[in-house]
Enzyme design. Sequence first.
Site, PDB file in Angstrom:
ATOM      1  N   GLU A   1      -4.028  29.299  17.818  1.00  0.00           N
ATOM      2  CA  GLU A   1      -5.441  28.915  17.892  1.00  0.00           C
ATOM      3  C   GLU A   1      -5.956  29.141  19.316  1.00  0.00           C
ATOM      4  O   GLU A   1      -5.240  28.877  20.283  1.00  0.00           O
ATOM      5  CB  GLU A   1      -5.606  27.448  17.490  1.00  0.00           C
ATOM      6  CG  GLU A   1      -6.959  26.843  17.751  1.00  0.00           C
ATOM      7  CD  GLU A   1      -8.089  27.554  17.028  1.00  0.00           C
ATOM      8  OE1 GLU A   1      -9.118  27.801  17.660  1.00  0.00           O
ATOM      9  OE2 GLU A   1      -7.921  27.856  15.831  1.00  0.00           O
TER      10      GLU A   1
ATOM     11  N   GLN B   1     -12.192  20.126   8.591  1.00  0.00           N
ATOM     12  CA  GLN B   1     -13.001  20.510   7.448  1.00  0.00           C
ATOM     13  C   GLN B   1     -14.026  19.429   7.135  1.00  0.00           C
ATOM     14  O   GLN B   1     -13.702  18.246   7.072  1.00  0.00           O
ATOM     15  CB  GLN B   1     -12.113  20.759   6.235  1.00  0.00           C
ATOM     16  CG  GLN B   1     -11.202  21.966   6.362  1.00  0.00           C
ATOM     17  CD  GLN B   1     -11.942  23.289   6.159  1.00  0.00           C
ATOM     18  OE1 GLN B   1     -13.142  23.317   5.947  1.00  0.00           O
ATOM     19  NE2 GLN B   1     -11.202  24.379   6.230  1.00  0.00           N
TER      20      GLN B   1
ATOM     21  N   ASP C   1      -6.560  31.730   8.254  1.00  0.00           N
ATOM     22  CA  ASP C   1      -7.742  30.890   8.030  1.00  0.00           C
ATOM     23  C   ASP C   1      -8.736  31.157   9.157  1.00  0.00           C
ATOM     24  O   ASP C   1      -9.000  30.293   9.991  1.00  0.00           O
ATOM     25  CB  ASP C   1      -7.338  29.414   7.986  1.00  0.00           C
ATOM     26  CG  ASP C   1      -8.477  28.511   7.516  1.00  0.00           C
ATOM     27  OD1 ASP C   1      -9.555  29.046   7.184  1.00  0.00           O
ATOM     28  OD2 ASP C   1      -8.285  27.283   7.502  1.00  0.00           O
TER      29      ASP C   1
ATOM     30  N   CYS D   1     -34.033  14.984  -3.758  1.00  0.00           N
ATOM     31  CA  CYS D   1     -34.278  14.552  -2.383  1.00  0.00           C
ATOM     32  C   CYS D   1     -35.761  14.707  -2.072  1.00  0.00           C
ATOM     33  O   CYS D   1     -36.383  15.719  -2.412  1.00  0.00           O
ATOM     34  CB  CYS D   1     -33.445  15.400  -1.417  1.00  0.00           C
ATOM     35  SG  CYS D   1     -33.768  15.041   0.324  1.00  0.00           S
TER      36      CYS D   1
ATOM     37  N   CYS E   1     -13.971  31.197   4.754  1.00  0.00           N
ATOM     38  CA  CYS E   1     -15.180  30.388   4.612  1.00  0.00           C
ATOM     39  C   CYS E   1     -16.416  31.273   4.470  1.00  0.00           C
ATOM     40  O   CYS E   1     -17.531  30.771   4.332  1.00  0.00           O
ATOM     41  CB  CYS E   1     -15.345  29.437   5.801  1.00  0.00           C
ATOM     42  SG  CYS E   1     -15.410  30.251   7.409  1.00  0.00           S
TER      43      CYS E   1
ATOM     44  N   CYS F   1     -30.341  21.846   2.630  1.00  0.00           N
ATOM     45  CA  CYS F   1     -29.875  22.183   1.287  1.00  0.00           C
ATOM     46  C   CYS F   1     -30.678  23.341   0.699  1.00  0.00           C
ATOM     47  O   CYS F   1     -31.890  23.418   0.879  1.00  0.00           O
ATOM     48  CB  CYS F   1     -29.962  20.972   0.368  1.00  0.00           C
ATOM     49  SG  CYS F   1     -28.847  19.632   0.839  1.00  0.00           S
TER      50      CYS F   1
ATOM     51  N   CYS G   1     -36.689  20.116   4.636  1.00  0.00           N
ATOM     52  CA  CYS G   1     -35.491  20.175   5.473  1.00  0.00           C
ATOM     53  C   CYS G   1     -34.764  21.492   5.223  1.00  0.00           C
ATOM     54  O   CYS G   1     -34.714  21.981   4.094  1.00  0.00           O
ATOM     55  CB  CYS G   1     -34.582  18.995   5.135  1.00  0.00           C
ATOM     56  SG  CYS G   1     -32.920  19.118   5.790  1.00  0.00           S
TER      57      CYS G   1
ATOM     58  N   CYS H   1     -30.702  11.254   3.539  1.00  0.00           N
ATOM     59  CA  CYS H   1     -29.880  12.378   3.105  1.00  0.00           C
ATOM     60  C   CYS H   1     -28.876  11.945   2.035  1.00  0.00           C
ATOM     61  O   CYS H   1     -28.204  10.909   2.169  1.00  0.00           O
ATOM     62  CB  CYS H   1     -29.149  12.976   4.303  1.00  0.00           C
ATOM     63  SG  CYS H   1     -28.218  14.468   3.913  1.00  0.00           S
TER      64      CYS H   1
END
Length: 433
Positions: free
Chosen positions: A317, A265, A362, A9, A389, A18, A15, A98
């Site tokens: 939730e 997701q 989760d 990239c 996560c 990443c 940026c 991107c």
Amino acid sequence: MDLTNRHECSLSGICGGCTYSTCTYEEQLKIKDEDIRRLMKEAECSEDIYEGILGSPLIFAYRNKMEFSFGDSEKNGPLTLGLHRKKSFYDIVDTDCCLITHEDFNEIQRLTRAYFGDLGLTYMDKRSHRGYLRHLLVRRSVNTSQILIDLVTTSQPLIPVMGHRLINDPVLYDKEAMAQGIIKASDAVNVYDEEDVLRGFTEEILRAKREGRIEGEICSILHTVNDRPADAIINEGTSILFGTEHITEELCGLSFKITPFSFFQTNTRSAELIYNKAVSYISGELGRDKVCFDLFSGTGTITQIIASSVKRAVGVEIVPEAVDAARENAGLNGLKNCEFICGDVFEVLRNLDETPDAVILDPPRDGVSPKALDIICSYGVPEMVYISCKPQSFFRDLQILRERGYEVSRMCSIDQFPWTKNCELVADLRRRY
């Protein structure tokens, strides 16, 4: 999947998006795998239970959602639209090349920046909180190619930078803007008609689609007002400029309506790996006479995936919009044995009389609160699955789970975000006593 592909990239190191842009994909998978093994060793987990890391089916153009910010790359520079410069709160870098998004994201970003740049409209300055343009939210479903675009602005007057043309060339003396201190009383100021500007923006998007510059189907163009000072998209009112307020994505054989602010997701193909792994772990505790709790259920994705295998699937939730979406999606999929409860997991569980046969967790990045974990463990279910996560949070929670009689029997990591440091973890926990 070509593991030797490099990021290549032009914005690498500039940026802030990443992290592993200088590595091959094979190299970054190895780094993430070693990170998990290190956390396991620190937690005194046997490596025999670890099934290794699964790579993302897509390593480029995998993101189904992006939130771009309006700004400039240097003080008083031209309008930019993209992501924050690395380690900078103020500078915004144009990221219309991107590689981790579909080219449709880049084209929509380019034409949006060009349209508003040509008009000379101001962006909301983070210091003064003055200006009109704030964010551009784009969602593109991977399996249906449907696109949702949401332009986020303030409700302030549309005042262009001096020297830029107006759509209808009005010259107004804006008393409201002067009262707010946005302009000086000594200045006559050009002010755009917002309806004309938004109509023009919509037509630019639709023209690009007609000319073949956008591949996916434009289903939704929206306008959201956000006057809060925080640098985040907060919905204070959304109107439809074109189409509907949602798009539809398909996941694990089910359909899901996605609105601008729905949690879903970000990597659809990788999410399928995560959910299939979770279901494979807990399948032994599922059955037509069983009840399964899906805690921190979001829009109820996994609740609905397991619904066909149990008597009842109950999702809990705290976000009302997510619960509403979960109920609507369950209806869309013809599932009648799903129940969704809105509220904090701890508060909901301590007021529920029902005891589940299996539990799926989760949670958000910070994991589960000790109070909620205490109630969850008190059910004494023989097995639960924890989807994390942020693996560090899981291993912190594992200390409490062990104290209450649970131990990890199987574990797998899944790369949800290629070229970044982030990695998902799915753990199967069995009750020892």
